[in-house]
Write a protein that holds these residues in place. Structure first.
Motif, PDB file in Angstrom:
ATOM      1  N   LEU A   1       6.575  -7.327  -6.393  1.00 38.12           N
ATOM      2  CA  LEU A   1       6.191  -6.005  -5.957  1.00 38.12           C
ATOM      3  C   LEU A   1       7.025  -5.084  -5.200  1.00 38.12           C
ATOM      4  O   LEU A   1       7.436  -5.524  -3.977  1.00 38.12           O
ATOM      5  CB  LEU A   1       4.800  -6.191  -5.075  1.00 38.12           C
TER       6      LEU A   1
ATOM      7  N   ARG B   1       8.311  -0.947  -5.035  1.00 38.42           N
ATOM      8  CA  ARG B   1       8.243   0.427  -5.619  1.00 38.42           C
ATOM      9  C   ARG B   1       9.653   0.935  -5.876  1.00 38.42           C
ATOM     10  O   ARG B   1       9.897   1.772  -6.648  1.00 38.42           O
ATOM     11  CB  ARG B   1       7.829   1.345  -4.599  1.00 38.42           C
TER      12      ARG B   1
ATOM     13  N   TRP C   1       7.566  -4.942  -9.977  1.00 41.46           N
ATOM     14  CA  TRP C   1       6.337  -4.582 -10.461  1.00 41.46           C
ATOM     15  C   TRP C   1       6.147  -3.299  -9.597  1.00 41.46           C
ATOM     16  O   TRP C   1       5.863  -3.370  -8.319  1.00 41.46           O
ATOM     17  CB  TRP C   1       5.325  -5.519 -10.077  1.00 41.46           C
ATOM     18  N   LYS C   2       6.341  -2.063 -10.378  1.00 43.12           N
ATOM     19  CA  LYS C   2       6.397  -0.972  -9.493  1.00 43.12           C
ATOM     20  C   LYS C   2       4.648  -0.307  -9.612  1.00 43.12           C
ATOM     21  O   LYS C   2       4.375   0.766  -8.789  1.00 43.12           O
ATOM     22  CB  LYS C   2       7.101   0.396 -10.274  1.00 43.12           C
ATOM     23  N   GLY C   3       3.763  -0.831 -10.078  1.00 44.40           N
ATOM     24  CA  GLY C   3       2.242  -0.243 -10.227  1.00 44.40           C
ATOM     25  C   GLY C   3       1.718  -0.674  -8.918  1.00 44.40           C
ATOM     26  O   GLY C   3       2.199  -1.312  -7.858  1.00 44.40           O
ATOM     27  N   ASP C   4       0.391  -0.194  -8.788  1.00 42.49           N
ATOM     28  CA  ASP C   4      -0.157  -0.507  -7.456  1.00 42.49           C
ATOM     29  C   ASP C   4      -0.743  -1.857  -7.219  1.00 42.49           C
ATOM     30  O   ASP C   4      -0.826  -2.663  -8.490  1.00 42.49           O
ATOM     31  CB  ASP C   4      -1.352   0.482  -7.184  1.00 42.49           C
ATOM     32  N   LEU C   5      -1.339  -2.309  -6.246  1.00 42.48           N
ATOM     33  CA  LEU C   5      -2.035  -3.537  -6.117  1.00 42.48           C
ATOM     34  C   LEU C   5      -3.184  -3.947  -6.869  1.00 42.48           C
ATOM     35  O   LEU C   5      -3.209  -4.949  -7.468  1.00 42.48           O
ATOM     36  CB  LEU C   5      -2.238  -3.750  -4.576  1.00 42.48           C
TER      37      LEU C   5
ATOM     38  N   SER D   1      -3.633  -2.769  -9.964  1.00 40.25           N
ATOM     39  CA  SER D   1      -3.065  -3.226 -11.238  1.00 40.25           C
ATOM     40  C   SER D   1      -2.453  -4.356 -11.369  1.00 40.25           C
ATOM     41  O   SER D   1      -2.611  -5.118 -12.362  1.00 40.25           O
ATOM     42  CB  SER D   1      -2.294  -1.941 -11.832  1.00 40.25           C
TER      43      SER D   1
ATOM     44  N   GLY E   1      -3.920  -8.637   0.511  1.00 36.91           N
ATOM     45  CA  GLY E   1      -4.166  -7.447  -0.501  1.00 36.91           C
ATOM     46  C   GLY E   1      -4.651  -8.297  -1.589  1.00 36.91           C
ATOM     47  O   GLY E   1      -5.805  -7.598  -2.250  1.00 36.91           O
TER      48      GLY E   1
ATOM     49  N   GLU F   1      -8.578  -7.766  -3.252  1.00 41.21           N
ATOM     50  CA  GLU F   1      -8.612  -7.385  -4.787  1.00 41.21           C
ATOM     51  C   GLU F   1      -9.444  -8.389  -5.628  1.00 41.21           C
ATOM     52  O   GLU F   1      -9.738  -8.378  -6.767  1.00 41.21           O
ATOM     53  CB  GLU F   1      -7.326  -7.228  -5.379  1.00 41.21           C
TER      54      GLU F   1
END
Length: 179
Positions: A72, A74, A87-91, A93, A116, A120
């Motif tokens: 993870l 950005r 992984w540049k998406g949000d938590l 996704s 996190g 989720e």
């Protein structure tokens, strides 16, 4: 076997690293076999936060070679080893992606990622090694996001003569936390 497991060591007072991110305090426990090879052999994919990834690289060549690894991050990863992908998406996704995975996934850390993904509803098992040491302060096991209250089911315990205790819990299917 599929599922998403947070497999991690923590001090008795709940820290996974010293304040500076160091895990040197774990070196005193390295002489004992805690079943890591068997655990790692059953893993198909890994996921970790960027700070954990950077810490792992300080140990030398990537110890997870041969297994896909999502980090993870950005800002991306310059020259990642084979199999490592940012992984540049949000938590949310990422959690959905992990829930869809067919293989067993190891959520390596750190504390913010574990908390996190618990929030989720994306972790199905907590495999916690409680180390007989008090750090006093540091990076907590569940950092940042506070996961919702969840009932855990104890699957197994194991103890070693050096005082290490393994607690393995199943986490009931949770729904993602509401913002």
């Amino acid at each position: 076997m599929s599922g998403r497991v947070a497999y991690i060591a923590a001090s008795l007072d709940g820290f996974i690293a010293a304040e500076d991110g160091s895990v040197a305090w774990l070196e005193a426990f390295q002489a004992t076999d805690y079943g890591y090879a068997d655990f790692f052999g059953g893993i198909g994919m890994l996921v970790m936060g960027r700070a954990t990834y950077d810490q792992v690289l300080r140990f030398g060549p990537c110890p997870y070679a041969g297994k896909p690894c999502l980090v993870l991050s950005r800002r991306g990863i310059a020259h990642p080893p084979a199999g490592v992908e940012a992984w540049k998406g949000d938590l949310a996704s990422l959690a959905a992606h992990l829930r869809a995975a067919k293989e067993r996934v190891w959520v390596v850390g750190g504390g913010q990622l574990i908390a996190g993904l618990l929030a989720e509803g994306a972790i199905t098992e907590l495999d916690l090694f409680v180390m007989p040491v008090l750090l006093g302060r540091g990076i907590p096991l569940f950092a940042g996001v506070h996961p919702p209250a969840q009932q855990l089911t104890l699957l197994d315990t194991q103890t070693w003569p050096n005082g290490v205790v393994r607690l393995r819990y199943a986490i009931a299917a949770a729904t993602p936390a509401k913002a």
